[in-house]
Motif scaffolding. Structure first.
Motif, PDB file in Angstrom:
ATOM      1  N   ALA A 170     -29.670  68.713  -1.949  1.00 44.81           N
ATOM      2  CA  ALA A 170     -29.323  67.494  -2.684  1.00 44.81           C
ATOM      3  C   ALA A 170     -30.085  67.409  -3.999  1.00 44.81           C
ATOM      4  CB  ALA A 170     -29.650  66.258  -1.838  1.00 44.81           C
ATOM      5  N   LEU A 171     -29.537  66.627  -4.897  1.00 48.10           N
ATOM      6  CA  LEU A 171     -30.284  66.238  -6.085  1.00 48.10           C
ATOM      7  C   LEU A 171     -31.471  65.392  -5.637  1.00 48.10           C
ATOM      8  CD1 LEU A 171     -27.196  65.072  -8.134  1.00 48.10           C
ATOM      9  CD2 LEU A 171     -28.579  67.088  -8.669  1.00 48.10           C
ATOM     10  N   PRO A 172     -32.662  65.596  -6.191  1.00 46.63           N
ATOM     11  CA  PRO A 172     -33.784  64.755  -5.789  1.00 46.63           C
ATOM     12  C   PRO A 172     -33.500  63.289  -6.098  1.00 46.63           C
ATOM     13  CG  PRO A 172     -34.339  66.076  -7.732  1.00 46.63           C
ATOM     14  CD  PRO A 172     -33.026  66.569  -7.230  1.00 46.63           C
ATOM     15  N   GLY A 173     -33.840  62.429  -5.155  1.00 49.93           N
ATOM     16  CA  GLY A 173     -33.581  61.014  -5.371  1.00 49.93           C
ATOM     17  C   GLY A 173     -33.676  60.220  -4.096  1.00 49.93           C
ATOM     18  N   GLY A 174     -33.334  58.934  -4.188  1.00 53.07           N
ATOM     19  CA  GLY A 174     -33.383  58.064  -3.031  1.00 53.07           C
ATOM     20  C   GLY A 174     -33.098  56.631  -3.430  1.00 53.07           C
ATOM     21  N   TRP A 175     -33.406  55.699  -2.521  1.00 52.01           N
ATOM     22  CA  TRP A 175     -33.176  54.283  -2.801  1.00 52.01           C
ATOM     23  C   TRP A 175     -33.994  53.807  -3.985  1.00 52.01           C
ATOM     24  CZ3 TRP A 175     -28.968  53.402  -0.584  1.00 52.01           C
ATOM     25  CH2 TRP A 175     -28.701  53.645   0.757  1.00 52.01           C
ATOM     26  N   GLY A 176     -33.417  52.869  -4.739  1.00 48.70           N
ATOM     27  CA  GLY A 176     -34.181  52.206  -5.782  1.00 48.70           C
ATOM     28  C   GLY A 176     -35.324  51.422  -5.163  1.00 48.70           C
ATOM     29  N   ASP A 177     -36.469  51.424  -5.801  1.00 47.65           N
ATOM     30  CA  ASP A 177     -37.655  50.734  -5.294  1.00 47.65           C
ATOM     31  C   ASP A 177     -37.915  49.458  -6.081  1.00 47.65           C
ATOM     32  OD1 ASP A 177     -38.479  52.675  -3.324  1.00 47.65           O
ATOM     33  OD2 ASP A 177     -39.042  53.971  -4.999  1.00 47.65           O
ATOM     34  N   ILE A 178     -38.322  48.409  -5.382  1.00 42.61           N
ATOM     35  CA  ILE A 178     -38.721  47.172  -6.030  1.00 42.61           C
ATOM     36  C   ILE A 178     -39.912  47.453  -6.943  1.00 42.61           C
ATOM     37  CG2 ILE A 178     -39.604  44.831  -5.683  1.00 42.61           C
ATOM     38  CD1 ILE A 178     -36.732  45.215  -4.736  1.00 42.61           C
ATOM     39  N   GLY A 179     -39.841  46.957  -8.176  1.00 40.15           N
ATOM     40  CA  GLY A 179     -40.937  47.166  -9.124  1.00 40.15           C
ATOM     41  C   GLY A 179     -40.777  48.386 -10.008  1.00 40.15           C
ATOM     42  N   TYR A 180     -39.751  49.189  -9.752  1.00 40.90           N
ATOM     43  CA  TYR A 180     -39.498  50.390 -10.558  1.00 40.90           C
ATOM     44  C   TYR A 180     -38.139  50.268 -11.236  1.00 40.90           C
ATOM     45  CZ  TYR A 180     -43.321  52.870  -8.171  1.00 40.90           C
ATOM     46  OH  TYR A 180     -44.543  53.263  -7.685  1.00 40.90           O
ATOM     47  N   SER A 181     -38.078  50.666 -12.489  1.00 41.44           N
ATOM     48  CA  SER A 181     -36.791  50.737 -13.174  1.00 41.44           C
ATOM     49  C   SER A 181     -36.039  51.965 -12.660  1.00 41.44           C
ATOM     50  CB  SER A 181     -37.013  50.858 -14.686  1.00 41.44           C
ATOM     51  OG  SER A 181     -37.544  52.140 -14.993  1.00 41.44           O
ATOM     52  N   PRO A 182     -34.719  52.059 -12.902  1.00 38.62           N
ATOM     53  CA  PRO A 182     -33.990  53.252 -12.468  1.00 38.62           C
ATOM     54  C   PRO A 182     -34.590  54.560 -13.002  1.00 38.62           C
ATOM     55  CG  PRO A 182     -32.441  51.524 -13.018  1.00 38.62           C
ATOM     56  CD  PRO A 182     -33.801  51.021 -13.422  1.00 38.62           C
ATOM     57  N   GLU A 195     -37.697  55.102 -13.827  1.00 39.56           N
ATOM     58  CA  GLU A 195     -38.969  55.338 -13.143  1.00 39.56           C
ATOM     59  C   GLU A 195     -38.743  55.874 -11.732  1.00 39.56           C
ATOM     60  OE1 GLU A 195     -41.888  52.030 -15.274  1.00 39.56           O
ATOM     61  OE2 GLU A 195     -40.584  51.412 -13.622  1.00 39.56           O
ATOM     62  N   VAL A 196     -37.713  55.370 -11.074  1.00 36.92           N
ATOM     63  CA  VAL A 196     -37.379  55.881  -9.739  1.00 36.92           C
ATOM     64  C   VAL A 196     -36.993  57.357  -9.822  1.00 36.92           C
ATOM     65  CG1 VAL A 196     -35.755  55.733  -7.808  1.00 36.92           C
ATOM     66  CG2 VAL A 196     -36.682  53.648  -8.812  1.00 36.92           C
ATOM     67  N   ALA A 197     -36.167  57.718 -10.809  1.00 36.58           N
ATOM     68  CA  ALA A 197     -35.740  59.109 -10.955  1.00 36.58           C
ATOM     69  C   ALA A 197     -36.945  60.029 -11.147  1.00 36.58           C
ATOM     70  CB  ALA A 197     -34.770  59.243 -12.131  1.00 36.58           C
ATOM     71  N   VAL A 198     -37.851  59.647 -12.034  1.00 36.15           N
ATOM     72  CA  VAL A 198     -39.045  60.460 -12.307  1.00 36.15           C
ATOM     73  C   VAL A 198     -39.904  60.580 -11.048  1.00 36.15           C
ATOM     74  CG1 VAL A 198     -41.222  60.508 -13.591  1.00 36.15           C
ATOM     75  CG2 VAL A 198     -39.073  59.965 -14.772  1.00 36.15           C
ATOM     76  N   LYS A 199     -40.102  59.471 -10.360  1.00 35.97           N
ATOM     77  CA  LYS A 199     -40.933  59.463  -9.151  1.00 35.97           C
ATOM     78  C   LYS A 199     -40.322  60.326  -8.049  1.00 35.97           C
ATOM     79  CE  LYS A 199     -40.949  55.752  -6.471  1.00 35.97           C
ATOM     80  NZ  LYS A 199     -40.633  56.227  -5.079  1.00 35.97           N
ATOM     81  N   GLU A 200     -39.016  60.190  -7.838  1.00 35.49           N
ATOM     82  CA  GLU A 200     -38.360  60.939  -6.776  1.00 35.49           C
ATOM     83  C   GLU A 200     -38.367  62.445  -7.048  1.00 35.49           C
ATOM     84  OE1 GLU A 200     -37.157  60.028  -3.841  1.00 35.49           O
ATOM     85  OE2 GLU A 200     -37.547  57.884  -4.053  1.00 35.49           O
ATOM     86  N   VAL A 201     -38.139  62.828  -8.303  1.00 37.40           N
ATOM     87  CA  VAL A 201     -38.188  64.255  -8.640  1.00 37.40           C
ATOM     88  C   VAL A 201     -39.573  64.813  -8.341  1.00 37.40           C
ATOM     89  CG1 VAL A 201     -38.072  65.948 -10.510  1.00 37.40           C
ATOM     90  CG2 VAL A 201     -36.335  64.155 -10.346  1.00 37.40           C
ATOM     91  N   TRP A 202     -40.608  64.088  -8.735  1.00 39.79           N
ATOM     92  CA  TRP A 202     -41.981  64.528  -8.498  1.00 39.79           C
ATOM     93  C   TRP A 202     -42.277  64.629  -6.998  1.00 39.79           C
ATOM     94  CZ3 TRP A 202     -46.331  66.780  -9.526  1.00 39.79           C
ATOM     95  CH2 TRP A 202     -47.490  66.423  -8.862  1.00 39.79           C
ATOM     96  N   GLU A 203     -41.929  63.587  -6.245  1.00 40.89           N
ATOM     97  CA  GLU A 203     -42.252  63.557  -4.823  1.00 40.89           C
ATOM     98  C   GLU A 203     -41.495  64.606  -4.022  1.00 40.89           C
ATOM     99  OE1 GLU A 203     -43.320  58.770  -4.418  1.00 40.89           O
ATOM    100  OE2 GLU A 203     -41.433  59.550  -3.616  1.00 40.89           O
TER     101      GLU A 203
END
Length: 204
Positions: free
Chosen positions: A92-104, A106-114
């Motif tokens: 899959a493409l790295p990713g997941g649910w949007g998180d409260i407190g993160y912009s879209p 920021e979520v993309a960057v965080k999910e790719v890293w994690e």
């Protein structure tokens, strides 16, 4: 989207809103019955246990709204970054649910890293997709998927809590995909933006 799935989702949404805003005890009882009916429909057409369905599908309160899924699109040397999901052993493409407190972004960057170990910068939104218009398997949630093009700036391939492998793949050599997360047509859509950077945002 299959009719039974649409009906189950709509019944669940009606029940959820009714339970939030109704005050009459008899109306609340009726909305609980509608919610139970939505669970029974899902149970009839899936292999998920009833209690798990209630946990996933009928556990939310307040007005029902779509869930938000965010996927990071990362290219290197003409290949796309995919991660192997431990949950189903597919890619899959790295990713997941949007998180409260993160912009879209920021979520993309965080999910790719994690999920992959790579450091990226979000560059642009390329697509907002309603899952019902695409060949995903049935899901208990109504989902809007956001695809964000990212630039690779550092890091190295490292698996995460939910991933067991990290690789870049050519457009004509894709591995078995985790279809609940992304379809082949969506991966091809991502490559379209690699080849045509000025392509307008895709939606629906």
């Amino acid at each position: 989207m299959a009719k039974w799935l649409r009906w189950a989702m709509e019944l669940q949404a009606i029940a959820q809103a009714g339970l939030e805003y109704s005050k009459d005890v008899f109306d609340l009882e009726r909305f609980e019955m509608i919610r139970e009916l939505s669970v029974e429909i899902m149970e009839e057409y899936t292999d998920v246990e009833p209690e798990k369905l209630r946990e996933l599908f009928a556990n939310e309160t307040g007005y029902a709204t779509p869930k938000v899924d965010v996927r990071g699109i990362v290219f290197s040397e003409g290949k796309i970054l995919l991660v192997k999901e431990k949950a189903d052993g597919k890619w899959a493409l790295p990713g997941g649910w949007g998180d409260i407190g993160y912009s879209p972004s920021e979520v993309a960057v965080k999910e790719v890293w994690e999920e992959s170990g790579y450091v990226v910068e979000a560059k642009r939104l390329i697509a907002v997709i309603d899952k019902k218009f695409h060949p995903h398997p049935p899901s208990p949630y109504y989902i809007y998927k956001h695809f964000i093009l990212c630039e690779l700036v550092g890091g190295q391939a490292t698996t995460g809590i939910e991933t067991s492998d990290v690789q870049f793949f050519a457009e004509d050599a894709l591995p078995p995909l985790s279809l609940g997360r992304n379809t082949e047509s969506q991966i091809q859509l991502a490559f379209k933006y690699l080849h045509n950077p000025d392509e307008p945002v895709y939606f629906d």
